[in-house]
Design an enzyme around this catalytic site. Structure first.
Site, short mmCIF file in Angstrom:
data_model
loop_
_atom_site.label_atom_id
_atom_site.label_comp_id
_atom_site.label_asym_id
_atom_site.label_seq_id
_atom_site.Cartn_x
_atom_site.Cartn_y
_atom_site.Cartn_z
N GLU A 148 39.68 40.85 31.93
CA GLU A 148 39.05 42.15 32.21
C GLU A 148 40.05 43.16 32.75
O GLU A 148 39.67 44.17 33.35
CB GLU A 148 37.88 41.98 33.20
CG GLU A 148 36.81 41.00 32.79
CD GLU A 148 36.02 41.39 31.54
OE1 GLU A 148 36.31 42.45 30.94
OE2 GLU A 148 35.14 40.61 31.14
N HIS A 191 35.05 42.62 40.31
CA HIS A 191 33.97 42.24 39.40
C HIS A 191 33.47 40.85 39.76
O HIS A 191 34.27 39.96 40.08
CB HIS A 191 34.49 42.24 37.96
CG HIS A 191 33.56 41.58 36.99
ND1 HIS A 191 32.31 42.06 36.71
CD2 HIS A 191 33.70 40.45 36.24
CE1 HIS A 191 31.72 41.26 35.82
NE2 HIS A 191 32.54 40.28 35.52
N HIS A 233 25.08 40.54 32.91
CA HIS A 233 26.41 39.95 33.10
C HIS A 233 26.81 39.96 34.58
O HIS A 233 27.04 38.90 35.16
CB HIS A 233 27.44 40.72 32.25
CG HIS A 233 28.84 40.19 32.38
ND1 HIS A 233 29.70 40.04 31.32
CD2 HIS A 233 29.55 39.78 33.46
CE1 HIS A 233 30.84 39.54 31.74
NE2 HIS A 233 30.77 39.39 33.03
N HIS A 261 29.54 38.10 39.56
CA HIS A 261 28.24 37.83 38.94
C HIS A 261 27.20 37.54 40.03
O HIS A 261 26.73 36.40 40.15
CB HIS A 261 28.34 36.63 38.00
CG HIS A 261 29.35 36.77 36.90
ND1 HIS A 261 29.74 35.71 36.10
CD2 HIS A 261 30.03 37.85 36.44
CE1 HIS A 261 30.63 36.12 35.20
NE2 HIS A 261 30.84 37.42 35.40
N GLU A 267 19.51 50.45 54.86
CA GLU A 267 20.93 50.84 54.86
C GLU A 267 21.48 51.19 53.48
O GLU A 267 22.58 51.73 53.39
CB GLU A 267 21.78 49.74 55.51
CG GLU A 267 21.85 48.48 54.69
CD GLU A 267 22.90 47.51 55.24
OE1 GLU A 267 22.75 46.32 54.94
OE2 GLU A 267 23.83 47.92 55.93
O1 2HA Z 1 36.74 36.46 34.43
O2 2HA Z 1 33.83 37.32 34.79
O3 2HA Z 1 33.78 39.01 32.76
C1 2HA Z 1 35.55 36.01 33.92
C2 2HA Z 1 34.58 37.10 33.87
C3 2HA Z 1 34.59 37.92 32.66
ZN ZN Z 2 32.17 38.60 34.34
#
Ligand code: 2HA
Ligand code: ZN
Length: 283
Positions: free
Chosen positions: A116, A139, A210, A141, A169
């Site tokens: 990414e 980033h 995602h 999940h 908040e």
């Molecule tokens: O690195 O999260 O979006 C693995 C991920 C790809």
């Molecule tokens: Zn990801």
């Protein structure tokens, strides 16, 4: 030279990765982080003329030319970073208009930065245009934001408004709201460009079905930003199937913003959504 493993940015990144793993946001190889570093932060730790490898990036980012980034590696597990930082992390300098990265430290197993990387670098460029002090793109999940993206209207104002309503908040922590991308193929320049565009107006960008991207001036700030939105999404999922009898009214959200001196995203209040929790505003 001092030991790079003792450098404050490296120890802070590893601590953040461990905390994110503990939160359940980074299963297996999920997630990636890039932290912009000043040359002065590195000068005592690395010979900045000693380039280990040159890695093509596949995109151009002229505004980032010459900048340094500490970044997580492709396929690496957040769970393991503390055990093998020099293998799982790397420090690169972008050159040739961002089309190439000089590896100065790390990725000792011959690997490279996260798949990414385009989304990260393009997001850095976008955030630096609105906030010259931005340093972090992160980033992951997070379970509840991810789950919410399956059942809630993905309209940015509606999604933001629901999160704002879930905890007092939220409007203080993300007055700029959360921008939303529909599901897209990840790891491409296309999702990188789309993410960067969304980063121009908010520090949080949801990748539907995602995960989420966050940006900020420090790892702590960025972690806290995602943690707050994720908490709100968790509360939403706990109440979404129950009859809601009390909410924070829009006037209350505005009062919080006024009291704490933050400017709420224009047009996100008083859209007739305030008294009910909206699962799908198209209904
Ligand atoms: O690195 O999260 O979006 C693995 C991920 C790809
Ligand atoms: Zn990801």
């Amino acid at each position: 030279m001092k030991d790079i493993l003792a450098a404050p940015s490296v120890t802070a990144l590893i601590r953040t990765m461990s905390n994110m793993y503990a939160k359940g946001w980074d299963e297996r190889n999920a997630g990636n982080i890039s932290l912009r570093l000043e040359e002065s932060e590195l000068a005592d730790y690395l010979d900045l003329q000693a380039v280990d490898r040159r890695l093509p990036t596949g995109f151009s980012a002229p505004s980032l030319d010459g900048m340094y980034f500490l970044v997580t590696g492709t396929g690496k597990y957040f769970k393991n970073a503390a055990d093998a930082p020099a293998r799982d992390l790397g420090i690169v300098r972008l050159v040739q208009g961002g089309s190439s990265a000089e590896l100065l430290w790390g990725f000792t197993d011959g690997s490279r930065f996260t798949s990414e990387f385009p989304a990260h670098m393009m997001s850095h460029a976008a955030r630096l245009r609105v906030d010259p002090e931005n340093r972090v793109v992160l980033h992951c999940h997070p379970t509840h934001l991810l789950a919410m993206s399956f059942v809630h209207d993905l309209d940015e104002a509606a999604f933001t408004h629901t999160l704002w309503q879930m905890c007092t908040e939220c409007v203080m922590v993300f007055p700029d709201g959360i921008n939303v991308l529909p599901w897209m193929l990840c790891g491409t320049n296309a999702i990188g460009e789309a993410t960067a565009k969304k980063m121009e107006t908010a520090r949080l960008v949801l990748w539907a079905q995602h995960g989420v991207y966050g940006a900020g001036r420090s790892l702590d700030e960025c972690f806290g930003l995602i943690e707050t939105a994720e908490k709100a999404a968790e509360v939403y999922l706990k109440i979404a199937h129950l009859p809601v009898v009390n909410t924070i009214p829009d006037e209350g959200l505005q009062q919080i913003a006024d009291h704490f001196g933050v400017k709420l995203r224009e047009g996100y209040l008083n859209k007739g959504l305030s008294q009910k929790i909206v699962h799908n505003s198209k209904k």
